[in-house]
Design a protein around this motif. Structure first.
Motif, mmCIF file in Angstrom:
data_model
loop_
_atom_site.group_PDB
_atom_site.id
_atom_site.type_symbol
_atom_site.label_atom_id
_atom_site.label_comp_id
_atom_site.label_asym_id
_atom_site.label_seq_id
_atom_site.Cartn_x
_atom_site.Cartn_y
_atom_site.Cartn_z
ATOM 1 N N VAL A 12 4.781 18.311 -10.466
ATOM 2 C CA VAL A 12 4.538 19.235 -9.360
ATOM 3 C C VAL A 12 5.539 20.382 -9.459
ATOM 4 O O VAL A 12 6.642 20.219 -10.004
ATOM 5 N N GLN A 13 5.158 21.527 -8.964
ATOM 6 C CA GLN A 13 6.066 22.665 -8.947
ATOM 7 C C GLN A 13 7.053 22.543 -7.797
ATOM 8 O O GLN A 13 6.777 21.897 -6.774
ATOM 9 N N ALA A 14 8.192 23.172 -7.960
ATOM 10 C CA ALA A 14 9.193 23.190 -6.893
ATOM 11 C C ALA A 14 8.559 23.712 -5.607
ATOM 12 O O ALA A 14 7.778 24.669 -5.630
ATOM 13 N N GLY A 15 8.899 23.046 -4.514
ATOM 14 C CA GLY A 15 8.321 23.392 -3.226
ATOM 15 C C GLY A 15 7.078 22.602 -2.884
ATOM 16 O O GLY A 15 6.607 22.634 -1.743
ATOM 17 N N GLY A 16 6.549 21.884 -3.866
ATOM 18 C CA GLY A 16 5.342 21.099 -3.657
ATOM 19 C C GLY A 16 5.611 19.742 -3.046
ATOM 20 O O GLY A 16 6.754 19.417 -2.669
ATOM 21 N N SER A 17 4.552 18.950 -2.964
ATOM 22 C CA SER A 17 4.627 17.645 -2.316
ATOM 23 C C SER A 17 3.980 16.574 -3.171
ATOM 24 O O SER A 17 3.060 16.856 -3.944
ATOM 25 N N LEU A 18 4.460 15.369 -3.005
ATOM 26 C CA LEU A 18 3.849 14.193 -3.602
ATOM 27 C C LEU A 18 3.985 13.037 -2.629
ATOM 28 O O LEU A 18 4.915 13.008 -1.822
ATOM 29 N N ARG A 19 3.075 12.073 -2.757
ATOM 30 C CA ARG A 19 3.160 10.869 -1.944
ATOM 31 C C ARG A 19 3.133 9.664 -2.865
ATOM 32 O O ARG A 19 2.158 9.459 -3.598
ATOM 33 N N LEU A 20 4.171 8.883 -2.811
ATOM 34 C CA LEU A 20 4.247 7.654 -3.599
ATOM 35 C C LEU A 20 3.813 6.467 -2.743
ATOM 36 O O LEU A 20 4.087 6.424 -1.547
ATOM 37 N N ASN A 102 16.499 -11.979 -2.096
ATOM 38 C CA ASN A 102 16.216 -11.578 -3.473
ATOM 39 C C ASN A 102 15.631 -10.174 -3.509
ATOM 40 O O ASN A 102 14.913 -9.763 -2.604
ATOM 41 N N VAL A 103 15.954 -9.442 -4.570
ATOM 42 C CA VAL A 103 15.451 -8.084 -4.745
ATOM 43 C C VAL A 103 14.412 -8.073 -5.856
ATOM 44 O O VAL A 103 14.632 -8.640 -6.931
ATOM 45 N N TYR A 104 13.309 -7.446 -5.585
ATOM 46 C CA TYR A 104 12.220 -7.315 -6.559
ATOM 47 C C TYR A 104 11.948 -5.830 -6.784
ATOM 48 O O TYR A 104 11.949 -5.040 -5.833
ATOM 49 N N TRP A 105 11.682 -5.488 -8.037
ATOM 50 C CA TRP A 105 11.492 -4.082 -8.410
ATOM 51 C C TRP A 105 10.103 -3.842 -8.981
ATOM 52 O O TRP A 105 9.547 -4.700 -9.668
ATOM 53 N N GLY A 106 9.603 -2.644 -8.726
ATOM 54 C CA GLY A 106 8.390 -2.200 -9.387
ATOM 55 C C GLY A 106 8.717 -1.655 -10.766
ATOM 56 O O GLY A 106 9.884 -1.583 -11.169
ATOM 57 N N GLN A 107 7.676 -1.237 -11.477
ATOM 58 C CA GLN A 107 7.852 -0.791 -12.858
ATOM 59 C C GLN A 107 8.330 0.653 -12.945
ATOM 60 O O GLN A 107 8.767 1.101 -14.000
ATOM 61 N N GLY A 108 8.238 1.380 -11.849
ATOM 62 C CA GLY A 108 8.666 2.770 -11.828
ATOM 63 C C GLY A 108 7.521 3.741 -12.032
ATOM 64 O O GLY A 108 6.559 3.448 -12.742
ATOM 65 N N THR A 109 7.650 4.888 -11.398
ATOM 66 C CA THR A 109 6.667 5.959 -11.571
ATOM 67 C C THR A 109 7.419 7.273 -11.743
ATOM 68 O O THR A 109 8.386 7.548 -11.032
ATOM 69 N N GLN A 110 6.990 8.066 -12.703
ATOM 70 C CA GLN A 110 7.688 9.302 -13.044
ATOM 71 C C GLN A 110 7.317 10.419 -12.070
ATOM 72 O O GLN A 110 6.131 10.658 -11.803
ATOM 73 N N VAL A 111 8.341 11.099 -11.571
ATOM 74 C CA VAL A 111 8.164 12.304 -10.771
ATOM 75 C C VAL A 111 8.884 13.435 -11.495
ATOM 76 O O VAL A 111 10.074 13.331 -11.801
ATOM 77 N N THR A 112 8.154 14.494 -11.789
ATOM 78 C CA THR A 112 8.732 15.642 -12.471
ATOM 79 C C THR A 112 8.472 16.889 -11.645
ATOM 80 O O THR A 112 7.316 17.187 -11.310
ATOM 81 N N VAL A 113 9.544 17.586 -11.302
ATOM 82 C CA VAL A 113 9.434 18.802 -10.498
ATOM 83 C C VAL A 113 9.856 19.974 -11.370
ATOM 84 O O VAL A 113 11.004 20.040 -11.824
ATOM 85 N N SER A 114 8.950 20.882 -11.605
ATOM 86 C CA SER A 114 9.237 22.034 -12.445
ATOM 87 C C SER A 114 9.711 23.202 -11.598
ATOM 88 O O SER A 114 9.285 23.372 -10.447
ATOM 89 N N SER A 115 10.586 23.997 -12.183
ATOM 90 C CA SER A 115 11.139 25.142 -11.435
ATOM 91 C C SER A 115 10.289 26.373 -11.616
ATOM 92 O O SER A 115 9.387 26.426 -12.435
#
Length: 115
Positions: A12-20, A102-115
């Motif tokens: 997403v571009q800077a200033g944008g939005s995402l919902r995880l 106990n703590v459990y983790w997800g696999q992760g999801t990449q968020v990339t914010v471009s300038s």
């Protein structure tokens, strides 16, 4: 066992939005905390936001006022609404839960914010 499945990352571009989103399944009774950490390249994993059973929330100072965490107990899902994104928000976002100590983790999801 507990399974956490994340979705919603992307570019997403800077200033944008995402919902995880992060859906928990398996042995998920008595979840105390649901939340998100992130890890930027070359940096340690850090807490972004968490929501405690009963409703209290905590946010990293860097995201206060821009990110909102919420939880749907009926769906065992936690959400992270991210607005006004900045390039420094770039990283892998990991969902986690705390259940019976106990703590459990997800696999992760990449968020990339471009300038």
């Amino acid at each position: 066992q507990v399974q956490l499945v994340e979705s919603g990352g992307g570019l997403v571009q800077a200033g944008g939005s995402l919902r995880l989103s992060c859906a928990a399944s398996g042995s998920i009774f008595s979840i105390n905390v649901m939340g998100w950490h992130r890890q930027a390249p070359g940096k340690q994993r850090e807490l972004v936001a968490r929501i405690i059973s009963g409703g209290p929330t905590n946010y990293a100072d860097s995201v206060k006022g821009r990110f909102t965490i919420s939880r749907d107990n009926a769906k065992n899902t936690v959400y992270l609404e991210m607005n006004s994104l900045k390039p420094e928000d770039t990283g892998v976002y990991y969902c986690y839960i705390v259940r019976t100590g106990n703590v459990y983790w997800g696999q992760g999801t990449q968020v990339t914010v471009s300038s």
